[in-house]
Enzyme design. Structure first.
Site, PDB file in Angstrom:
ATOM      1  CB  CYS A   1      -6.208 -13.349 -16.724  1.00  0.00           C
ATOM      2  SG  CYS A   1      -6.961 -15.163 -16.350  1.00  0.00           S
TER       3      CYS A   1
ATOM      4  NE  ARG B   1       0.100 -19.428  -8.160  1.00  0.00           N
ATOM      5  CZ  ARG B   1      -0.935 -19.306  -8.918  1.00  0.00           C
ATOM      6  NH1 ARG B   1      -1.223 -20.233  -8.833  1.00  0.00           N
ATOM      7  NH2 ARG B   1      -0.955 -17.942  -8.549  1.00  0.00           N
TER       8      ARG B   1
ATOM      9  NE  ARG C   1      -5.214 -13.861  -8.456  1.00  0.00           N
ATOM     10  CZ  ARG C   1      -4.915 -13.324  -9.769  1.00  0.00           C
ATOM     11  NH1 ARG C   1      -4.466 -12.252  -9.226  1.00  0.00           N
ATOM     12  NH2 ARG C   1      -4.158 -13.759 -10.571  1.00  0.00           N
TER      13      ARG C   1
ATOM     14  CG  HIS D   1      -2.017  -0.644   0.540  1.00  0.00           C
ATOM     15  ND1 HIS D   1      -2.811  -1.470   1.885  1.00  0.00           N
ATOM     16  CD2 HIS D   1      -2.631  -1.052  -0.459  1.00  0.00           C
ATOM     17  CE1 HIS D   1      -3.714  -1.712   0.976  1.00  0.00           C
ATOM     18  NE2 HIS D   1      -4.279  -1.541  -0.035  1.00  0.00           N
TER      19      HIS D   1
ATOM     20  CD  GLU E   1      -6.315 -21.504 -13.312  1.00  0.00           C
ATOM     21  OE1 GLU E   1      -5.852 -20.474 -12.727  1.00  0.00           O
ATOM     22  OE2 GLU E   1      -7.390 -21.794 -12.858  1.00  0.00           O
TER      23      GLU E   1
ATOM     24  NE  ARG F   1     -10.384 -16.642  -9.294  1.00  0.00           N
ATOM     25  CZ  ARG F   1      -9.083 -16.203  -9.027  1.00  0.00           C
ATOM     26  NH1 ARG F   1      -7.594 -17.644 -10.205  1.00  0.00           N
ATOM     27  NH2 ARG F   1      -8.711 -15.729  -8.359  1.00  0.00           N
TER      28      ARG F   1
ATOM     29  CG  ASN G   1      -0.231 -16.252 -12.815  1.00  0.00           C
ATOM     30  OD1 ASN G   1       0.268 -16.438 -14.129  1.00  0.00           O
ATOM     31  ND2 ASN G   1      -1.418 -16.340 -12.065  1.00  0.00           N
ATOM     32  CG  ASP G   2      -3.719 -21.864 -11.102  1.00  0.00           C
ATOM     33  OD1 ASP G   2      -2.714 -23.140  -9.857  1.00  0.00           O
ATOM     34  OD2 ASP G   2      -3.986 -22.041 -10.093  1.00  0.00           O
TER      35      ASP G   2
END
Ligand code: PEP
Ligand code: MG
Length: 574
Positions: free
Chosen positions: A500, A463, A295, A188, A429, A331, A452-453
């Protein structure tokens, strides 16, 4: 002259004298209380919490109202300080162990650190730093100390760490830039720095020892370079770079809002991956043409107990309205395994990545799934949405998920709420889903490849495991063939194909993905202008040829060199 390297988190070049700010954990000791002192100590804790909240309200008053992100971060911090479980846990610790509030807070923080450490999602894991900063503030308040920073002359702030509130307090007219020893791109603190337009570099090891007050420092918030006591030649080079940087940023952000069309007229939608409401302004600023991946796990992991349909609905509606008229791709829930087992009472798993997660969990816990789908569909009337299911591995799973979706649509219509049937997609995925992409394509409106997956499962590389991180390779020819196979199956069936996973935001991969026929790439918002810029400089025809050539190569190293060479030849910079 010394050169230090960190992570550039907020672009811009600054040159100025160093101002060393001493931050970091306050030294505390354990005080043992007598039973009669316990309730007084709890009062002391509450007073310190109230002082800290007041202090944050004060920080907010100094932030201009148009700075939505810093304001919402500080608001979130205030809420964290009011969080009943944090307060209860600390009170309980004081009561059970007869210790002072400072000690109890640090102990409770440790517990939260362990929970956050076990989270799979990097972004969520990062959120523990917000709590760490807040607890330090409360400890300072307990000790009657004030943390405010007053810098009189323009300078470059050097610190071990800065909290988002410290950063929000820095005045852009006196803080030319800041450099910290710790931190990350998604913290942040970094987000606040970007909103305020203060150049910033984080994760510079030992910077508070390498730099002395008054040293002349150059900071490049894009490359992450920090130069201490530069030569005249280097100063001149950086003055030019600063000008170029300003111009580039203005050009980039203006252009970012335009569509990305190749030289020969092929449009590729560039969308954002989002997780939180407070990321929406950044997505819009960086030119996201909608959200390619929302997400939805956040509300399930940050609250005690599961979120209600109403809470989900309110959150989803805000996302949809924030992104309108563009589309939001929801998703459905991707939790399970090692993640958030507490809420769902799941048994521990030896191999969570291969366990009960995502769509598998939702199909086993239909009520959980239905509640989320009801909230998404109810919110959908406020704008444009699509739904996609994560971790699909075969046809029956997809059909089952769709069946629940249609049942929920039916149910809502019986309740008098007419909701349009949303476009429905499958995330690709799992390698078996990729292998039967031609079969799955007949059942959905689009695919979105979650690299990613997909890479984790196809290459058998965890990962999140640093030991094998060097083997995680998007350019592995096997991965590229899988991706191409999915894109082709989508094209043949006439559905859209998106990506994505992180690979979609890798500049080097973009011409390849364009050449394979991707209609959409979705990524973290900051990357959008860079990717759009590349798409505008390439032709679809060239990219198709490139994809063909690349697919004939036999190893990642060769592929990478070929792509780099291709970029050089076309004089493409990113
Ligand atoms: C992916 O797997 O590529 C993806 C986008 O999903 P996540 O990173 O949330 O698992
Ligand atoms: Mg995934």
């Amino acid at each position: 002259m010394k050169r230090l390297q960190g992570i550039g988190v907020s672009p811009g070049v600054a040159i100025g004298p160093a101002y060393l700010l001493l931050t970091g954990n306050v030294k505390i000791s354990r005080r043992i209380l007598t039973p009669s002192q316990v309730e007084k100590e709890i009062d002391r804790l509450h007073r310190a919490l109230a002082t800290t909240i007041k202090d944050l309200e004060e920080v907010k008053r100094h932030i201009p109202p148009e700075m939505v992100q810093p304001l919402s971060i500080i608001d979130a911090h205030i809420l964290m300080l009011k969080d009943p479980s944090l307060i209860r846990d600390t009170e309980q610790f004081i009561r059970r162990h007869y210790v002072n509030a400072e000690w109890a807070l640090r102990k409770v923080l440790k517990k939260y650190q362990r929970v956050f450490d076990s989270l799979k999602d990097f972004y969520l894991r990062e959120r523990i730093h917000d709590l760490e900063h807040l607890i330090e503030r409360v400890i300072l308040a307990l000790q009657g100390q004030n943390e405010s920073v007053e810098i009189e002359e323009p300078a470059i702030v050097i610190a071990h760490d800065l909290s988002p509130a410290d950063t929000a307090r820095l005045k852009p007219d006196t803080t030319q830039a800041f450099v910290t020893e710790v931190g990350s791109r998604t913290s942040h603190t970094a987000i606040v720095a970007r909103s305020l337009g203060i150049p910033a570099v984080v994760a510079v090891k030992g910077v508070t020892e390498e730099i002395s007050p008054g040293d002349l420092v150059i900071v490049d918030g894009l490359s992450g370079e920090v130069i201490v006591n530069p030569s005249q030649e280097v100063i001149e080079e950086f003055i030019d770079r600063r000008l170029e940087c300003q111009l580039q940023r203005e050009r980039f952000l203006d252009l970012a809002k335009e569509p990305a069309v190749t030289l020969d007229g092929r449009r590729v939608f560039v969308r954002a991956n989002l997780e939180l409401l407070d990321e929406i302004p950044m997505a819009l600023e960086f030119g996201a043409e909608g959200v390619g991946l929302f997400r939805t796990e956040y509300l399930y992991v940050t609250k005690e107990g599961l979120p209600s349909e109403e809470e989900l609905f309110i959150n989803y509606r805000q996302v949809i309205e924030g992104i309108r008229p563009n589309i939001v791709t929801f998703r459905t829930l991707d939790i399970g395994g090692d993640k958030f087992a507490k809420e769902l009472n799941l048994p521990a798993e030896i191999n969570p990545a291969l366990g009960l997660r995502a769509i598998r969990l939702c199909l086993k816990n239909i009520e959980l799934f239905r509640t989320q789908l009801r909230a998404i569909l109810r919110a959908s009337v406020y704008g444009k949405i699509r739904i996609m299911f994560p971790l699909i591995s075969g046809l029956n799973e997809l059909l089952e998920a769709k069946k629940v979706l249609f049942e929920v649509l039916d149910e809502l219509s019986q309740e008098g709420l007419e909701v349009d049937v949303p476009e429905c997609g499958a995330m690709i995925e799992v390698p078996t889903a990729a292998a039967i992409a031609d079969i799955l394509a007949k059942e959905v409106d689009f695919f979105s490849i979650g690299t990613n997956d997909l890479i984790q499962y196809a290459l058998a590389i965890d990962r999140g495991n640093e030991q094998v991180a060097h083997l995680y390779e998007p350019l592995h020819p096997g991965i590229l063939r899988i991706i191409k196979h999915v894109a082709e199956a989508a094209k043949k069936t006439g559905i859209k194909v998106a990506m994505c996973g992180e690979m979609a935001g890798e500049p080097l991969c973009v011409p390849l993905l364009v050449g394979m026929g991707f209609d959409e790439l979705s990524m973290n918002p900051q990357t959008i202008p860079i990717i759009k810029n590349i798409i505008r400089q390439i032709s679809y025809e060239d990219c198709q040829k490139l994809a063909k050539e690349i697919l004939s190569l036999s190893c990642a190293k060769e592929i990478r060199s070929y792509l780099e060479y291709w970029f050089q030849q076309k004089d493409l910079a990113f």
